[in-house]
Write a protein that holds these residues in place. Sequence first.
Motif, PDB file in Angstrom:
ATOM      1  N   SER A   7       3.035  70.321   9.245  1.00 22.21           N
ATOM      2  CA  SER A   7       4.327  70.871   9.664  1.00 22.21           C
ATOM      3  C   SER A   7       4.929  71.768   8.591  1.00 22.21           C
ATOM      4  CB  SER A   7       5.285  69.729  10.014  1.00 22.21           C
ATOM      5  OG  SER A   7       4.772  68.940  11.071  1.00 22.21           O
ATOM      6  N   THR A   8       4.801  71.370   7.333  1.00 19.76           N
ATOM      7  CA  THR A   8       5.320  72.186   6.240  1.00 19.76           C
ATOM      8  C   THR A   8       4.605  73.523   6.167  1.00 19.76           C
ATOM      9  OG1 THR A   8       5.856  70.185   4.986  1.00 19.76           O
ATOM     10  CG2 THR A   8       5.751  72.246   3.757  1.00 19.76           C
ATOM     11  N   LEU A   9       3.297  73.519   6.399  1.00 22.89           N
ATOM     12  CA  LEU A   9       2.543  74.766   6.367  1.00 22.89           C
ATOM     13  C   LEU A   9       2.952  75.678   7.518  1.00 22.89           C
ATOM     14  CD1 LEU A   9       0.347  76.520   5.140  1.00 22.89           C
ATOM     15  CD2 LEU A   9      -1.332  75.293   6.530  1.00 22.89           C
ATOM     16  N   ILE A  10       3.172  75.123   8.703  1.00 19.81           N
ATOM     17  CA  ILE A  10       3.605  75.942   9.839  1.00 19.81           C
ATOM     18  C   ILE A  10       4.927  76.632   9.526  1.00 19.81           C
ATOM     19  CG2 ILE A  10       4.552  75.776  12.179  1.00 19.81           C
ATOM     20  CD1 ILE A  10       2.339  73.937  12.911  1.00 19.81           C
ATOM     21  N   ASN A  11       5.850  75.922   8.901  1.00 17.29           N
ATOM     22  CA  ASN A  11       7.136  76.523   8.543  1.00 17.29           C
ATOM     23  C   ASN A  11       6.960  77.634   7.517  1.00 17.29           C
ATOM     24  OD1 ASN A  11       8.325  74.708  10.280  1.00 17.29           O
ATOM     25  ND2 ASN A  11       8.958  73.296   8.667  1.00 17.29           N
ATOM     26  N   ALA A  12       6.062  77.417   6.564  1.00 14.88           N
ATOM     27  CA  ALA A  12       5.807  78.462   5.568  1.00 14.88           C
ATOM     28  C   ALA A  12       5.143  79.671   6.207  1.00 14.88           C
ATOM     29  CB  ALA A  12       4.939  77.903   4.448  1.00 14.88           C
ATOM     30  N   LEU A  13       4.245  79.452   7.159  1.00 15.18           N
ATOM     31  CA  LEU A  13       3.619  80.561   7.870  1.00 15.18           C
ATOM     32  C   LEU A  13       4.657  81.389   8.608  1.00 15.18           C
ATOM     33  CD1 LEU A  13       0.519  78.738   9.407  1.00 15.18           C
ATOM     34  CD2 LEU A  13       0.518  80.277   7.448  1.00 15.18           C
ATOM     35  N   ALA A  14       5.711  80.723   9.100  1.00 11.20           N
ATOM     36  CA  ALA A  14       6.764  81.417   9.844  1.00 11.20           C
ATOM     37  C   ALA A  14       7.676  82.231   8.944  1.00 11.20           C
ATOM     38  CB  ALA A  14       7.591  80.412  10.639  1.00 11.20           C
TER      39      ALA A  14
END
Length: 414
Positions: A131-138
């Motif tokens: 989830s943290t990576l998805i937010n960073a990708l965004a």
Amino acid sequence: MATPKRISPTTLPALLGRQIRRQASSSSSSSRSSPSKPSHPPSKISSKKKKSNLAEPTFPAISYLPPPSNDPQQRALPSRVPHPTSLQQASTVFTSQAPRFLYSASRFLHIPVNTHTPEVCLIGRSNVGKSTLINALAGADAETARRAHGLQARGAGLAITSKVAGSTRSVNAYGFGPPSKAQRVAALERARERKERLGVESGSRGERRAKRELLEPLPQHRLIMVDMPGYGLGSEAEWGKEIEKYLARREMLRGAVLLIDAVAGFKEADRMVLETLRDAEVRTSVVLTKVDKLMRDTKEERARSRVEEVCLNVWNELRRVETGSLTWLEGAEKGWQREIWVTSAGDPDTDGNGVGIKGARWEICRLAGLVEDNRVLKTPARPAAQKIVSFDQIQWAADSAAKKARILPQRSSF
């Protein structure tokens, strides 16, 4: 005992310095013909927190390639960084517009139909940082990526994060970027064909309404990221069955990204997931997460060696799992990718951007077919280590050859 001093993120080149410098030099040589200027290693700044442009992270991409089989040292080799234009093209897919939370489904049966938009799923152990990576990708800064909670995060299109393992209990999907023109044209053509098959314009009003509900909406996004429930600590056994259904049956699934904790390393559960990906013939890439925890070590060699150790373990496991299939092979269209990417998305001290996020975006877009890889990844050839043979072994070999000559009959040569 004194508490070890935490290294500032601006001194990260001291931890992964040689790798970063090699990448910078290779990227520079690959882009000489382009007017775009390659990025240079960062200069030292003061210890005070300094806001930086999220579009220009300090370390856009870090990746490694396996060493040659005849390399006696067997150390992971830094890979060439993709061209800056290609990196920016991938980042545009994720940051050109605000992300959107699409749906949450506890079963594969409840996942909406998708025949238009490419999907890439994130798979990993509980609390590995999906989830943290998805937010960073965004495009969220590291602090926001790490502390996205509740309905406010959902409204912003971000994934809900938690320190508690197993908090993601369903399949969650997020849409990124506007659809392309070709994507919309293809969707309109498929919708027209489906309308003709269903006979939408015939029948009573209720029948026509029921037929229209069977039509798939036109694409709204360029890419869909699917956050799968974590496995391991805090997970549930039935989640694995739903994940297997998704991997085997999803029409628009273009690849899977397996996340490995850089500190915890490769586990038995990761091997089981690789076998599932192999059996479903899903194109698979590996991304290391939480490398920021290795930065806290004051020993440069220890941090670098740990990254290399995890990479080598992953490559060994990938090759071991590969032996169970004739099609899921290294570099194949439906196989595993040998390049391993390194990221840090949740450390607020890494200049607010994280480490390797642009590289992760680029790899995901490459899996989805949105960017092309024009790099020439050649592993440098190294001479094989010569084995030292003792005199006794040489004498024994000579005696054996002589004994063999006496036993076997002499044949005339032609």
